[in-house]
Design an enzyme around this catalytic site. Structure first.
Site, PDB file in Angstrom:
ATOM      1  N   HIS A 143      86.079  27.660  31.784  1.00 59.95           N
ATOM      2  CA  HIS A 143      86.109  29.019  31.233  1.00 59.95           C
ATOM      3  C   HIS A 143      86.198  29.018  29.710  1.00 59.95           C
ATOM      4  CE1 HIS A 143      90.620  28.502  31.585  1.00 59.95           C
ATOM      5  NE2 HIS A 143      90.564  29.117  30.416  1.00 59.95           N
ATOM      6  N   ASP A 174      86.982  24.514  37.402  1.00 60.17           N
ATOM      7  CA  ASP A 174      87.298  24.962  36.044  1.00 60.17           C
ATOM      8  C   ASP A 174      87.428  23.789  35.081  1.00 60.17           C
ATOM      9  OD1 ASP A 174      87.771  26.669  33.981  1.00 60.17           O
ATOM     10  OD2 ASP A 174      89.716  27.390  34.673  1.00 60.17           O
ATOM     11  N   SER A 252      94.450  26.212  27.318  1.00 55.95           N
ATOM     12  CA  SER A 252      93.401  25.875  28.287  1.00 55.95           C
ATOM     13  C   SER A 252      92.668  24.610  27.893  1.00 55.95           C
ATOM     14  CB  SER A 252      92.395  27.020  28.383  1.00 55.95           C
ATOM     15  OG  SER A 252      92.923  28.115  29.054  1.00 55.95           O
TER      16      SER A 252
END
Length: 560
Positions: A143, A174, A252
């Site tokens: 993402h 992901d 992230s």
């Protein structure tokens, strides 16, 4: 559309609580709480997109989750450590992780515009974290680099940003893999090594570049849970770690180190809830290594296979007796089978799955994991690769049968992602036809447009009958004299054209373009029809396109 029709511009009704999909869907299991979000990047305020929540999808997405960036890399299988399910503890020594291998990822995103599919949205920038692994590669979250137009990496203590190339994006897990062609980027950096799957209460350290500063950040905690988790970005369920270390925007893609200084996972999402504090989630090494080896084996990411069935627990004794199960037999009952799955050729509804690859399945759908732990048997399936053969033992009519099944990825009627492609569309007489996907539904929600209940029902329950089947809707009607009276048709499924079923968008384009009947008739859901004179409708289309500044009546993929 009858009572379910919503005009553009109407605000959707607020829904209380999260939307939960079927509790036992092996092909596409969605998260069960709208509080579970991807840990997004810190977004450049000069290009920030509006925040939004997409409750229509049933797999909640983080606010700004699509803004996080990542860099990726690939290492050969020989250079990657094996992820053991039973980590050794003897002689364990605390080690300092290689923080110099943690990089900051800068990404410029240009997302598709599903409401106006002939153009893209305004570009925006984001930043996130990543880390260098063997083979001159970098790992980050998918993402973080979704819909990327440019990705740059900056090393710790450096003032130089290096252009990166995205090698592979694993939407389900992901994870993204990046590399940098400039040799200078790799100088003086030791790649991160992967460690074993940690145990409960093992110490973890999350390293990255979260919001709140420009320098590297370190947060510490312990592993508090290991189980099958809902992956928000991928709309699927895979093995995951829950930790009590803070994971914030920008974390992230950053590594989570164990107390031996080796990477035990990738930070990717967190739980936002008033009753919860410091609950973060990490992608563990078995999932990471599956992604890397898949890429090395096939030259591209092919995905995690699924069993292709929906199943039911067998905890009720009367249910077990009615299915002919003995006192010592355990398993789960097959409810439905995907028509496009290879399993549909050998398995049948009401078969009881007793074991998968020789591992017995309990009545609640779990299998033994480690000492004192159990985990959903879908974990066994996710450890396989696309094209692998698995042996499934079933009970059918009180007889035990064994089948060798070729595992494949899931073909969803409403796909969770479009894998970086531009959305398809077709326009005739001002009617904009589109194929429904989860990103399409999220885009509609961003525009404050309700998705009809019938489409949401198909999202959760409908199964594709063939590999090329799509759910086609009239997305909107571009107002013109030719379509007077049809202006309010929005997100309404197209069932047939001139009496012939509409299988996908390409088949609809062929039927309309080759139509020489006097009238064109579109059968829509709720017994609604659209009738247009063929010659007049086709003649009006170029003027409508010119009025709205649309370059073509169809997307490029429909021309071939």
């Amino acid at each position: 559309m009858g009572g379910n029709r919503k005009k553009r511009g109407q605000k959707p009704k607020t829904q209380a609580g999260g939307t939960t999909a079927e509790d036992r869907h092996l092909n596409s299991v969605t998260p069960t709480t709208n509080d579970l979000v991807s840990a997004p990047s810190a977004v450049n305020s000069s290009r920030r997109r509006p925040k939004s929540q997409p409750p229509v999808t049933g797999s909640p997405e983080a606010t700004n989750s699509r803004h996080a960036e990542q860099n990726g890399g690939c290492a050969s299988t020989e250079l990657v450590a094996e992820a053991s399910l039973m980590p050794e503890r003897d002689g364990e020594v605390n080690a300092v992780p290689s923080r110099d291998a943690v990089v900051k990822v800068f990404c410029v995103h240009t997302e598709p515009n599903f409401s106006l599919p002939w153009q893209r949205k305004r570009q925006y920038s984001s930043s996130s974290s990543g880390f260098i692994i063997a083979g001159r590669r970098v790992l980050t979250n998918a993402h973080s680099v979704e819909h990327h137009t440019q990705v740059k990496l900056k090393k710790r203590g450096s003032d130089t940003k290096y252009l990166a190339t995205v090698l592979a994006i694993g939407t389900e897990c992901d994870i993204a893999l990046l590399t940098v062609s400039d040799d200078e980027f790799w100088d003086g950096v030791s790649p991160v090594e992967f460690g074993d799957l940690p145990a409960l209460q093992d110490a973890v350290t999350v390293v990255g570049y979260p919001i709140g500063g420009d320098t590297i950040s370190v947060t510490s905690g312990v592993v508090s849970r290991i189980e099958i988790l809902s992956y928000v970005h991928g709309s699927t369920e895979l093995l995951g770690l829950q930790i009590d270390a803070a994971i914030n925007s920008g974390n992230s893609g950053g590594p989570a180190f164990g107390d031996k200084g080796k990477c035990v996972g990738i930070a990717f999402q967190s739980l936002r809830h008033g009753d919860a504090e410091n609950i973060g989630y990490v992608i563990p090494t078995p999932v990471i290594l599956h992604f890397i080896r898949d890429y090395e084996k096939n030259g591209e990411y092919t995905g995690f296979p699924v069993l292709g069935v929906e199943w039911q627990k067998m905890e009720n004794p009367d249910l077990r007796m009615s299915m002919g199960m003995g006192p010592q037999q355990k398993g789960v009952r097959i409810r439905r089978i995907e028509p496009t799955a290879p399993e549909s050729q050998v398995l049948k509804p009401s078969d009881v799955i007793l074991s998968f690859d020789g591992i017995n399945i309990a009545n609640d759908g779990t299998v033994s994991f480690r000492h004192g732990e159990r985990i959903g048997f879908t974990y066994l399936v996710s450890q396989k690769y696309t094209g692998d053969i698995a042996t499934v033992k079933v009970l059918r009519d009180s007889k035990i049968l064994e089948f060798d099944i070729n595992l494949a990825t899931h073909k969803r009627l409403v796909p969770a992602h479009i894998n970086g492609r531009l959305p398809s569309y077709y326009i005739v007489a001002g009617f904009v036809f589109a194929a429904v996907s989860v990103p399409y539904l999220r885009s509609e929600e961003d525009s404050e447009i309700d998705a009809p209940i019938s489409i949401l029902d198909k999202l959760f329950h409908a199964m594709a009958e063939s590999a090329d089947e799509q759910l086609i809707v009239v997305s909107q009607v571009l107002v013109a004299d030719i379509n007077i009276g049809y202006e309010d048709i929005v997100n309404t499924q197209v069932l047939a054209f001139n009496g012939k079923p509409v299988k996908n968008l390409k088949s609809l384009v062929f039927m309309v373009e080759s139509c020489d009947d006097e009238y064109m008739k579109f059968d829509l859901e709720y017994q609604q029809i659209v009738v247009l004179k063929t010659s007049t409708a086709k003649a009006a289309t170029p003027d409508i396109l010119k009025t709205h500044g649309i370059p073509s009546a169809m997307s490029d993929d429909l021309r071939t």
